[in-house]
Design a protein around this motif. Structure first.
Motif, PDB file in Angstrom:
ATOM      1  N   PHE A   4      23.650  66.645 -31.080  1.00  0.00           N
ATOM      2  CA  PHE A   4      23.047  65.413 -31.601  1.00  0.00           C
ATOM      3  C   PHE A   4      22.500  65.638 -33.007  1.00  0.00           C
ATOM      4  CE2 PHE A   4      19.231  62.911 -32.396  1.00  0.00           C
ATOM      5  CZ  PHE A   4      19.688  61.615 -32.205  1.00  0.00           C
ATOM      6  N   SER A   7      25.292  66.004 -35.515  1.00  0.00           N
ATOM      7  CA  SER A   7      25.917  64.706 -35.783  1.00  0.00           C
ATOM      8  C   SER A   7      25.009  63.832 -36.649  1.00  0.00           C
ATOM      9  CB  SER A   7      26.223  63.991 -34.460  1.00  0.00           C
ATOM     10  OG  SER A   7      27.156  64.708 -33.706  1.00  0.00           O
ATOM     11  N   SER A 104      26.525  62.679 -27.931  1.00  0.00           N
ATOM     12  CA  SER A 104      25.831  63.158 -29.136  1.00  0.00           C
ATOM     13  C   SER A 104      26.319  62.429 -30.372  1.00  0.00           C
ATOM     14  CB  SER A 104      26.039  64.670 -29.305  1.00  0.00           C
ATOM     15  OG  SER A 104      25.453  65.384 -28.249  1.00  0.00           O
TER      16      SER A 104
END
Length: 265
Positions: A4, A7, A104
């Protein structure tokens, strides 16, 4: 969690030079400078105002612009911009083939869009407070320093942020479904006009229509405080805010299930 964060960081690098990112900074700065200029050059018109009303009038220059039409349109633009990077470069398949979960990738995109809206409104609040205090120094006759409205201004903008999440989630979903600019932006613009009309006409069910929430939130605060001359009390969690949060959660998960069905072949 690592996926996460990677990203989310990737979203920042992809958008840091785009109009959507810089609008979050320049929009509050320019409108706040406009409010400052009006009060600085026309200070004689505001000298007789009570300090509290002076702060209210000063804050309403930005709130009146942002809380009616500009916030919904900015939110729609942000929701489109975050996903348009992948649509234009045709990189959805590449993105989903990376060793990072779709949860994510999708979550980072949505929360990055949310972050940009939050950043914009937070800067509006900080610039309003900062320029108001600067006026108290440059124009002491205005008596900005005789009343402190920092807490209420922060609450107002946080409420506007919460009221925008329903719009953000819906438009984010539209931008996942459609690659072109006109469909999500066109639907969002028409819905915003309907929402503004519904809220401004005090339609009793406007709280159920997400695109009316920013205007409804601002209208309820103005109406709530009309009878109060000594203290401003901000009712944060009104019906429109609860509906906005509910819509945001539901549509967020709907969007995730759509992402799960996307093919990477």
């Amino acid at each position: 969690m690592k996926g996460f964060l990677l990203s989310f960081q990737s979203e920042f690098y992809k958008t840091r030079k785009t109009l959507s990112f810089w609008c979050a900074i320049l929009l509050p700065l320019l409108i706040s400078v406009l409010a400052f200029t009006i009060f600085y050059t026309k200070s004689e018109k505001f000298i007789m105002m009570q300090p509290m009303m002076l702060w209210v009038q000063f804050a309403m220059v930005s709130l009146g612009i942002m809380g009616t039409l500009l916030l919904p349109m900015y939110t729609i633009f942000i929701a489109y911009s975050v996903n348009s990077v992948e649509h234009k470069a045709d990189t959805w398949k590449t993105l989903f083939s990376l060793p990072i979960s779709r949860w994510s990738v999708y979550g980072a995109k949505f929360f990055y869009a949310m972050f940009l809206v939050f950043l914009c409104l937070a800067l509006f609040a900080l610039f309003t407070i900062g320029f108001g205090n600067l006026l108290s120094i440059l124009k002491p006759e205005l008596k900005f320093n005789n009343y402190h409205m920092e807490q209420q201004i922060l609450q107002i903008y946080f409420k506007l942020f919460l009221s925008s999440l329903g719009i953000l989630s819906i438009q984010f979903l539209f931008s996942l479904l459609w690659a072109d600019f006109l469909k999500p932006m066109g639907i969002g613009f028409v819905a915003t006009i309907i929402g503004v009309i519904a809220a401004s006409k005090n339609w009793e069910y406007s709280y159920a229509f997400p695109y009316a929430h920013p205007m409804a939130a601002l209208s309820s605060m103005i109406k709530h405080n009309n009878d109060q001359t000594r203290n401003l009390q901000i009712d944060m969690f009104t019906k429109d805010v609860f509906v906005s949060l509910g819509v945001a959660v539901v549509v967020f998960f709907v969007g995730y299930f759509i992402v799960l069905k996307k093919s990477i072949k």
